[in-house]
Design a protein around this motif. Structure first.
Motif, PDB file in Angstrom:
ATOM      1  N   ILE A  27       0.849  -1.192   0.000  1.00  0.00           N
ATOM      2  CA  ILE A  27       0.000   0.000   0.000  1.00  0.00           C
ATOM      3  C   ILE A  27       0.884   1.241   0.000  1.00  0.00           C
ATOM      4  N   ASP A  28       1.869   1.234   0.855  1.00  0.00           N
ATOM      5  CA  ASP A  28       2.636   2.437   1.118  1.00  0.00           C
ATOM      6  C   ASP A  28       3.878   2.031   1.907  1.00  0.00           C
ATOM      7  N   ASN A  29       4.898   2.791   1.844  1.00  0.00           N
ATOM      8  CA  ASN A  29       6.066   2.585   2.713  1.00  0.00           C
ATOM      9  C   ASN A  29       6.628   1.160   2.611  1.00  0.00           C
ATOM     10  N   PHE A  30       7.260   0.733   3.711  1.00  0.00           N
ATOM     11  CA  PHE A  30       8.002  -0.540   3.659  1.00  0.00           C
ATOM     12  C   PHE A  30       7.446  -1.621   4.575  1.00  0.00           C
ATOM     13  N   GLY A  31       6.405  -1.263   5.357  1.00  0.00           N
ATOM     14  CA  GLY A  31       5.918  -2.198   6.378  1.00  0.00           C
ATOM     15  C   GLY A  31       5.273  -3.438   5.798  1.00  0.00           C
ATOM     16  N   ASP A  32       4.510  -3.296   4.721  1.00  0.00           N
ATOM     17  CA  ASP A  32       3.798  -4.451   4.167  1.00  0.00           C
ATOM     18  C   ASP A  32       4.797  -5.522   3.707  1.00  0.00           C
ATOM     19  N   THR A  61      15.599  -5.540  -2.239  1.00  0.00           N
ATOM     20  CA  THR A  61      16.978  -5.427  -2.733  1.00  0.00           C
ATOM     21  C   THR A  61      17.894  -4.909  -1.618  1.00  0.00           C
ATOM     22  N   TRP A  62      17.340  -4.014  -0.731  1.00  0.00           N
ATOM     23  CA  TRP A  62      18.171  -3.562   0.398  1.00  0.00           C
ATOM     24  C   TRP A  62      17.784  -4.222   1.721  1.00  0.00           C
ATOM     25  N   MET A  63      16.524  -4.622   1.879  1.00  0.00           N
ATOM     26  CA  MET A  63      16.122  -5.252   3.148  1.00  0.00           C
ATOM     27  C   MET A  63      16.689  -6.660   3.279  1.00  0.00           C
ATOM     28  N   ALA A  64      16.702  -7.370   2.173  1.00  0.00           N
ATOM     29  CA  ALA A  64      17.128  -8.777   2.213  1.00  0.00           C
ATOM     30  C   ALA A  64      17.842  -9.085   0.900  1.00  0.00           C
ATOM     31  N   CYS A 216      11.332   7.660  11.007  1.00  0.00           N
ATOM     32  CA  CYS A 216      10.043   8.303  11.283  1.00  0.00           C
ATOM     33  C   CYS A 216       9.448   8.856   9.983  1.00  0.00           C
ATOM     34  N   TYR A 217       8.208   9.376  10.095  1.00  0.00           N
ATOM     35  CA  TYR A 217       7.623  10.170   9.000  1.00  0.00           C
ATOM     36  C   TYR A 217       8.031  11.627   9.308  1.00  0.00           C
ATOM     37  N   GLU A 218       7.044  12.474   9.613  1.00  0.00           N
ATOM     38  CA  GLU A 218       7.376  13.864   9.959  1.00  0.00           C
ATOM     39  C   GLU A 218       6.781  14.144  11.338  1.00  0.00           C
ATOM     40  N   ALA A 276      20.342   2.892   3.495  1.00  0.00           N
ATOM     41  CA  ALA A 276      19.327   1.874   3.771  1.00  0.00           C
ATOM     42  C   ALA A 276      20.054   0.617   4.247  1.00  0.00           C
ATOM     43  N   LEU A 277      19.595   0.058   5.343  1.00  0.00           N
ATOM     44  CA  LEU A 277      20.228  -1.119   5.924  1.00  0.00           C
ATOM     45  C   LEU A 277      19.417  -2.375   5.596  1.00  0.00           C
ATOM     46  N   THR A 278      20.047  -3.517   5.698  1.00  0.00           N
ATOM     47  CA  THR A 278      19.262  -4.751   5.605  1.00  0.00           C
ATOM     48  C   THR A 278      18.422  -4.841   6.883  1.00  0.00           C
ATOM     49  N   GLN A 279      17.403  -5.708   6.853  1.00  0.00           N
ATOM     50  CA  GLN A 279      16.588  -5.856   8.073  1.00  0.00           C
ATOM     51  C   GLN A 279      17.453  -6.323   9.242  1.00  0.00           C
ATOM     52  N   ALA A 280      18.389  -7.206   8.966  1.00  0.00           N
ATOM     53  CA  ALA A 280      19.253  -7.704  10.046  1.00  0.00           C
ATOM     54  C   ALA A 280      20.107  -6.566  10.600  1.00  0.00           C
ATOM     55  N   VAL A 294      11.141   5.014  16.291  1.00  0.00           N
ATOM     56  CA  VAL A 294      10.701   4.134  15.207  1.00  0.00           C
ATOM     57  C   VAL A 294       9.311   4.524  14.717  1.00  0.00           C
ATOM     58  N   ARG A 295       8.864   3.850  13.654  1.00  0.00           N
ATOM     59  CA  ARG A 295       7.581   4.220  13.046  1.00  0.00           C
ATOM     60  C   ARG A 295       6.865   2.941  12.580  1.00  0.00           C
ATOM     61  N   GLY A 296       5.645   3.107  12.049  1.00  0.00           N
ATOM     62  CA  GLY A 296       4.974   1.967  11.415  1.00  0.00           C
ATOM     63  C   GLY A 296       4.735   0.832  12.402  1.00  0.00           C
ATOM     64  N   GLU A 297       4.837  -0.389  11.907  1.00  0.00           N
ATOM     65  CA  GLU A 297       4.536  -1.537  12.764  1.00  0.00           C
ATOM     66  C   GLU A 297       5.725  -2.454  12.961  1.00  0.00           C
ATOM     67  N   ASP A 298       6.414  -2.746  11.851  1.00  0.00           N
ATOM     68  CA  ASP A 298       7.502  -3.701  11.992  1.00  0.00           C
ATOM     69  C   ASP A 298       8.622  -3.131  12.856  1.00  0.00           C
ATOM     70  N   SER A 299       8.993  -1.869  12.620  1.00  0.00           N
ATOM     71  CA  SER A 299      10.102  -1.315  13.411  1.00  0.00           C
ATOM     72  C   SER A 299       9.685  -1.117  14.864  1.00  0.00           C
ATOM     73  N   LEU A 300       8.393  -0.932  15.112  1.00  0.00           N
ATOM     74  CA  LEU A 300       7.918  -0.862  16.504  1.00  0.00           C
ATOM     75  C   LEU A 300       8.235  -2.176  17.221  1.00  0.00           C
TER      76      LEU A 300
END
Ligand SMILES: Cc1cn([C@H]2C[C@H](O)[C@@H](COP(=O)(O)OP(=O)(O)O[C@H]3O[C@@H](C)[C@H](O)[C@@H](O)[C@H]3O)O2)c(=O)[nH]c1=O
Length: 399
Positions: A27-32, A61-64, A216-218, A276-280, A294-300
Motif C-alpha cells: 500500500i505504502d512505505n516498507f511495512g507491508d 533489494t536492500w532489506m534482504a 520516522c515520517y514527519e 538503507a540497511l538490511t533488516q538484520a 521508530v515508526r509503522g509496525e515492523d520497526s515498533l
C-alpha cells in the motif's frame, strides 16, 4: 510438477514442513513487504517452503539482498502477476497454507486455477489449503475479539470456502509478534565490543556519545526534541535513516537551532546519515542505540525486542484512528504517565490530562525508569508465543 501431480496421494497432508503461499500488495512505505518478508524468512528458517507473491518486492533489494534472486533457502520471491498466469502456477507444488497479507485478496485467477485442480484430483483426498488473512498489528480491543474468527467466502471462485482472520498482537488472546528463535539471544550478546565494531563497520565515527536512531515520517515533536539534544548537556549522536526521516530532520533543523538558543558551534547534537540497511542490520542498529525512534509496525516490534527506550511515530490516518491505536498500545504496555506524554508529543496528539501546558520533558527518554520499563516490556512480550509458532499451531488445528 503440477498442482495435480505434486499433491500427496494419502488422505493426510504431510506434517510440517509445509509449502506456503504468502501474498503481499504494497500500500505504502516498507511495512507491508517488510512484515511479509520477515514472516517468510522465519518460516523458511524453520524448514518450511515459502513462495512470496508481491506486487512490489523492490525494497527487498536492500532489506534482504539476494531474496529476489532466490538466494535465500526456502523462500521464492515471485511477482504478483505470475499468480495470474495459469501455465506458470500449474507447474508449482501445491501449497498447504495461503496467507493474504493485510487483506490483499488473492488473485481470482489463482483461486480459480487451484479450484479446478482440486476438483480434478478430488479422488486423491487432497486437502484445500488453510486460508489465513494476516491482519495489521494493533493493541485495540477488537484484535482479541476478532483473532482466529472464520470468514466464509460468499462469492467468486472460492465461494463456500472459509478464510480465518489472524491478528498479530501483544496479548495471549492474539496471534503474537514475529520473533525469530535466535533474536533475543543475539540481543543479549550485543555487548559494547559488538556495538563499537558494528558502528565502525558502518562508517559511524562514534566518540562515545549517547546514540539515538531515527526512523520516522514527519513527527510533530521532532523540532523540540532536536532542540533539547542540541542544548545537552550530554553529547548526542543521532543516526538518521534515509528518506522521510532525513528530510524531516532537514526541514526541522533551522527552527530547532533557533528554539534551542544554542550559539553556533556549541550544539551538543551531531548527525550521522545512514544508508538503507538490511533488516538484520536494522535490528543491529536498534540494539546499538540507547534510544530508538521508530515508526509503522515492523520497526515498533523490533524496537520492543531491542529492549531500549523508544518512541513510536504511528502511521497517521486521515480519520484520526491512529490516536486510538496509539492509546491502546500505551494502555496495553502500561506505559508510565511521563513517557505517555512523550509519545503523544512526538506524534502531535493531545497530551494526557494534567500534562497540558507543562514543558515536555524529553530527558525522560534517557532516564533509568525508561530503561527499566523498556526492559520489562521486552521480557513480558517474550513470555508470549511468537507469531510463527502460534501460526503453525493454528494451521495445524485447521487442517
Ligand atoms: C530504515 C530501515 C527500515 N528497514 C525495514 C524495517 C521494516 O521491516 C521496514 C519498515 O516498516 P515499518 O516499520 O512497518 O514502517 P513503514 O512506515 O515503512 O510501514 C508502514 O506502512 C504502512 C502502509 C502501514 O500501514 C504501517 O503500519 C507501516 O507498516 O523497513 C530496513 O530493513 N532497513 C532500514 O534501513
Amino acid at each position: 510438477m503440477s498442482l495435480v501431480t505434486s499433491t500427496p496421494t494419502s488422505h493426510h497432508d504431510p506434517a510440517p514442513p509445509w509449502q506456503w503461499d504468502v501474498f503481499c500488495r504494497v500500500i505504502d512505505n516498507f511495512g507491508d513487504i517488510g512484515v511479509c518478508w520477515r514472516l517468510c524468512a522465519d518460516l523458511a528458517s524453520r524448514g518450511h517452503h515459502v513462495r512470496l507473491w508481491a506486487d512490489d518486492s523492490s525494497p527487498l533489494t536492500w532489506m534482504a539482498p539476494g531474496a529476489r534472486e532466490g538466494l535465500w533457502p526456502g523462500v521464492q520471491v515471485l511477482d504478483w502477476t505470475q499468480s495470474q498466469d495459469a501455465t506458470f502456477v500449474a507447474q508449482l507444488p501445491a501449497a498447504s497454507v495461503w496467507i493474504e497479507g493485510f487483506g490483499c485478496d488473492i488473485a481470482p485467477e489463482f483461486i480459480a486455477l487451484h479450484a479446478s485442480h482440486m476438483s480434478a484430483s478430488a479422488s486423491e483426498g487432497i486437502k484445500t489449503p488453510v486460508w489465513i488473512n494476516l491482519e495489521y498489528l494493533s493493541a485495540e480491543g477488537y484484535v482479541e475479539r476478532c483473532h482466529a474468527l472464520p470468514s466464509p467466502v460468499m462469492q467468486g471462485p472460492a465461494k463456500g470456502r472459509t478464510k480465518h482472520f489472524y491478528y498479530p498482537g501483544f496479548t495471549a488472546g492474539t496471534g503474537g509478534l514475529l520473533r525469530e528463535s535466535k533474536l533475543l539471544a543475539t540481543a543479549a550478546q550485543w555487548d559494547h565490543t559488538k556495538r563499537s565494531d558494528w558502528l565502525r563497520s558502518h562508517g559511524v565515527a562514534w566518540q562515545g556519545e549517547r546514540l539515538i536512531s531515527l526512523f520516522c515520517y514527519e513527527p510533530e515533536g521532532l523540532g523540540a526534541a532536536l532542540a533539547h539534544w542540541m542544548r545537552g548537556p550530554e553529547q548526542t549522536l543521532l543516526l538518521v535513516t534515509p528518506g522521510r526521516a532525513a528530510r524531516a530532520v532537514q526541514a526541522a533543523w533551522s527552527t530547532a537551532i533557533e528554539a534551542s538558543g544554542v550559539p553556533e558551534g556549541e550544539s551538543k547534537l551531531r548527525l550521522h546519515h545512514l544508508p538503507a540497511l538490511t533488516q538484520a542490520e536494522f535490528d543491529d542498529l536498534l540494539r546499538s542505540c540507547d534510544v530508538n525512534l521508530v515508526r509503522g509496525e515492523d520497526s515498533l516490534v523490533r524496537a520492543l525486542w531491542a529492549g531500549k527506550p523508544f518512541l513510536w511515530h504511528i502511521y497517521p490516518q486521515d480519520d484520526g484512528a491512529h490516536l486510538y491505536k496509539l492509546n491502546a498500545f500505551l494502555d496495553c504496555l502500561q506505559v508510565p504517565a511521563g513517557l505517555r506524554t512523550l509519545f503523544a508529543a512526538w506524534n502531535g496528539l493531545p497530551l494526557p490530562s494534567g500534562a497540558e501546558g507543562t514543558p515536555i520533558d524529553w530527558a525522560l527518554l534517557h532516564a533509568e525508569e525508561s530503561r527499566i520499563a523498556a526492559h520489562r516490556w521486552c521480557i513480558q512480550l517474550a513470555a508470549q508465543e511468537d507469531l510463527v509458532t502460534a501460526l503453525v499451531n493454528f494451521v495445524e488445528k485447521k487442517r
